[in-house]
Design an enzyme around this catalytic site. Sequence first.
Site, PDB file in Angstrom:
ATOM      1  N   HIS A  42      49.228  43.989  35.549  1.00 54.25           N
ATOM      2  CA  HIS A  42      48.505  43.551  34.352  1.00 54.25           C
ATOM      3  C   HIS A  42      48.842  44.446  33.157  1.00 54.25           C
ATOM      4  CE1 HIS A  42      45.320  40.873  36.326  1.00 54.25           C
ATOM      5  NE2 HIS A  42      46.027  41.356  37.340  1.00 54.25           N
ATOM      6  N   ASP A  93      41.058  41.551  29.692  1.00 57.02           N
ATOM      7  CA  ASP A  93      41.423  40.977  30.979  1.00 57.02           C
ATOM      8  C   ASP A  93      40.207  40.391  31.692  1.00 57.02           C
ATOM      9  OD1 ASP A  93      43.196  40.370  33.062  1.00 57.02           O
ATOM     10  OD2 ASP A  93      44.150  42.335  32.985  1.00 57.02           O
TER      11      ASP A  93
END
Length: 465
Positions: A19, A117
């Site tokens: 990520h 996120d």
Amino acid sequence: MTETKKLHVALFPWLAFGHTIPYLKVAKHIAQKGHKISFISTPRNIQRLPKIPPNLSSNIHFISLPLPQVDNLPPDAEATMDIPTNKIPYLKIAYDGLKEPLFQFLKTSAPDWIIYDFAAYWLPPITSDLGISSAFFSIFSAWTMAFLASSSSAMINGDDERTRPEDFTVPPKWVPFPSKVAYRIHEAKRAFEHFEVNDSGLSDMYRLGTVMAAVDVLAVRSCFELEADHLKLFEQLHGKPVLPIGLLPPSDLDVTGGDDETWLKICGWLDKQNKGSVVYIAFGSELEVSQKDLNDLALGLELSGLPFFWTLRKQGNSFELPDGFEERVKGRGIVWTSWVPQLRILGHESVGGFLTHCGLSSVVEALNFGLALILFPVSIDQGLNARVFEEKKLGVEVKRNEQDGSFTKESLAESLMLAMDNEKGKLYRESTNEMRKLITNREVHNGCIDQFVEFLQTHRVGSRE
């Protein structure tokens, strides 16, 4: 015309390098437009990030928030790569503990936007109270996001009509066009865990749904040239703007590097192999492979007779290769157990195929060089990616037992030889070379980023009509 205001954009990724690295790539692209970036993570993770190019260093500022200590989490664990899978819920608890220091930073620095996120379900009330515009950036494709749920509210309230793993082995009813995006049953059993409450006290789907319901825009690592139908569907399902930001392919700077001792040794071996003959094997920095799967992978590579370079990262637990394996493949195969410059290996002319776990970043890197894929998916999005890549004739999926995901050395060797064979694999090489044109088309990907940044400039709080 008045000059458009330069933005201050904060980015806050989940604590996994799969990520963090895509978030950093987005940060660099926005910084290239002259905007100020605050990239927020924990001290050890920031230290492990690649260096920022000198021309961007004045625009990108790293904000280090110490990770709270929690029970069941080792003191130095700040990313998923530092811990086994069963410890990840405790990392989420620690991540949730960043709420107050992040609030203080946002309050004092007042960015125009924060891009964040799935895990930070607690952030929407903070951004709302502080008047900060927000975006969710998905490192997963739109086909994955559209498959996971029909709406954000369904994710929050657990209203998905699919109540058994078997229900996830077919495309969901809300996909109105032909699609092969669905799980095998063994993948569905594993993915089902993300729909259930874990030791962090919440399910991953609840976290994701809460974030997507609250943000102003959904950004996706994708482009219309790859999946226009799924991008449009994703927007319809969630009722808010969905903007592809491109596939974030490697830059020329990513592929080049100095001739350090590691690369000289690897390159020396690759230089001795025939053009396009080597299979490169890598499953990312976090994939946990069982001892049985490890044995079958090794024996399948041996059975294939192909030259190979296998990056095998240790995950805390020791592992053992089959007795005599390294001696039997000596000369035609290398098992490397420390860091490697993956992009430089993928770009070497002797490498012709990539045995991959089907993470989107890894696949984009391989297709950047037109390599055939041998597909070995494992986690939540990877099986869905494999269905798409196989349908597009970009690779061969390793045949596995539908129920438990097991495979044999013969099935692995068969897939390897099919993808790498000069005649039988010709179709895959033609398809990957065609896809390479899209991956390397900077105009497409830069155009996506340009439109995303334009959206950030014109839709932030205080600039809307």
